[in-house]
Design an enzyme around this catalytic site. Structure first.
Site, PDB file in Angstrom:
ATOM      1  CD  GLU A 143       5.684   8.111   1.163  1.00 48.42           C
ATOM      2  OE1 GLU A 143       5.232   9.420   0.509  1.00 48.42           O
ATOM      3  OE2 GLU A 143       6.511   7.937   2.008  1.00 48.42           O
ATOM      4  CB  SER A 334      14.830  -1.336   0.825  1.00 44.71           C
ATOM      5  OG  SER A 334      15.549  -0.870   1.969  1.00 44.71           O
ATOM      6  CE  LYS A 335       8.448   4.477   1.675  1.00 43.96           C
ATOM      7  NZ  LYS A 335       8.211   5.969   1.117  1.00 43.96           N
ATOM      8  CB  VAL A 336      11.773  -0.115   6.169  1.00 41.54           C
ATOM      9  CG1 VAL A 336      12.282  -0.134   7.703  1.00 41.54           C
ATOM     10  CG2 VAL A 336      10.497   0.184   6.024  1.00 41.54           C
TER      11      VAL A 336
END
Length: 340
Positions: A143, A334-336
């Protein structure tokens, strides 16, 4: 240019198809274990969109199986080192990346104290998967957009199917087979009236109840993330208390009213708010004549919220673009996310 968010939201049905083809044997094994050693209580551990998915899982578990479910604050486990009495109970962790240290450490400690540990993770070979006795891959694939869409839908679909296997509910299992086609239809619903209504919006409330409240929570987060709108989610039962004081002329409200016992109260609230002068966007199935936005019906009412959020995601991606924003790169995110 089509956003990654929209592309990934539209590919949700592929994730659900992959689950239907691959995950049933693992789910049957986990469900068998849960029936052989039935817990009195279940716990969920998650953050952000994954926590909203956990809310849906919790509601369905309580409704379908009668097992109380509590959302566990991770700091109680990791920072406070609380002596939680969890032996013989079950802890479910939900995550896209499976990397956040507090999530991983919480499950490790709960397992050590005798809880059955089960995770649903999208990323393969994650630390969270290693920390748990059982792990179900969500199979949504990589993703790229910061805003989770297909991984959220994949968590809901896996949750509903695991609960169906746990309960040995043939009707719910059969309905799950039609979910990809339902998602295809839900993605085609025309929610452009919401984009027009919310193009210049600064704040709004998103209302739901029951399993649909998880969808309201997720929608509110997406409004904040991708359109910088101060959106807050409320249960229709709660909004009549303090939050009602905020609602005046043209105040925007998005109300999710899928089928079920909660629908009548949601429709009543929408009508009351319209009388008050609020700008109500009522999302409901096509048998509700006063709806503004159409919700697709699943083959089982428990799956309706999954189709509702699919229609919402398509609209939300369009709304962000209409507001001159990039839905794939929300500010400061951010993604993580790693929390301790």
């Amino acid at each position: 240019m089509t956003s990654k968010m929209l592309e990934e939201a539209l590919s949700s049905l592929e994730a659900v198809q992959a689950q239907l083809q691959q995950l049933d044997p693992q789910m049957i094994e986990i469900a068998g274990r849960l029936r052989r050693q039935p817990p009195q209580v279940a716990m969920t551990v998650a953050r952000g969109s994954s926590d909203h998915a956990a809310s849906y899982f919790a509601y369905l578990t309580m409704q379908q199986l009668g097992i109380p479910v509590a959302s566990l604050p991770m700091s109680v486990v990791t920072m406070q080192q609380a002596p939680l009495k969890v032996s013989g109970q079950v802890a479910f962790a939900f995550s896209q990346s499976g990397q956040s240290p507090d999530l991983v450490n919480s499950l490790r400690l709960l397992r050590k104290r005798g809880a059955l540990s089960i995770s649903m993770v999208n990323a393969a070979d994650s630390p969270l998967e290693a920390a748990c006795e059982f792990s179900l891959p969500l199979l949504a694939g990589t993703e790229s957009s910061v805003a989770a869409t297909k991984s959220f839908i994949a968590t809901l679909s896996a949750s509903a199917r695991l609960i169906a296997h746990w309960k040995e509910d043939v009707e719910l299992l059969e309905a799950g087979l039609a979910l990809p086609e339902g998602l295809r239809d839900a993605a085609k619903q025309d929610w452009s009236v919401a984009i027009e209504a919310l193009r210049d919006c600064q704040r709004l409330m998103v209302i739901g109840r029951g399993a649909g409240f998880a969808i309201a929570q997720e929608a509110a987060l997406k409004f904040k993330e991708t359109s910088a709108i101060q959106a807050e989610a409320f249960s229709s039962a709660e909004v009549r208390h303090g939050p009602m004081a905020l609602i005046g002329e043209q105040y925007p409200l998005l109300v999710f009213a899928p089928r079920g016992a909660e629908q009548a109260g949601l429709l009543s609230l929408a009508a009351d708010m319209r009388q008050r002068g609020a700008r109500v966007l009522l999302a409901a199935p096509d048998d509700v004549s006063e709806r503004d936005l159409t919700l697709t019906r699943a083959e089982h009412p428990a799956l309706d919220p999954i189709l509702a959020i699919q229609s919402f995601y398509v609209m939300a991606a369009g709304l962000a673009v209409a507001r001159g924003m990039d839905p794939d790169q929300p500010r400061h995110l951010s993604k993580v996310t790693r929390t301790h």
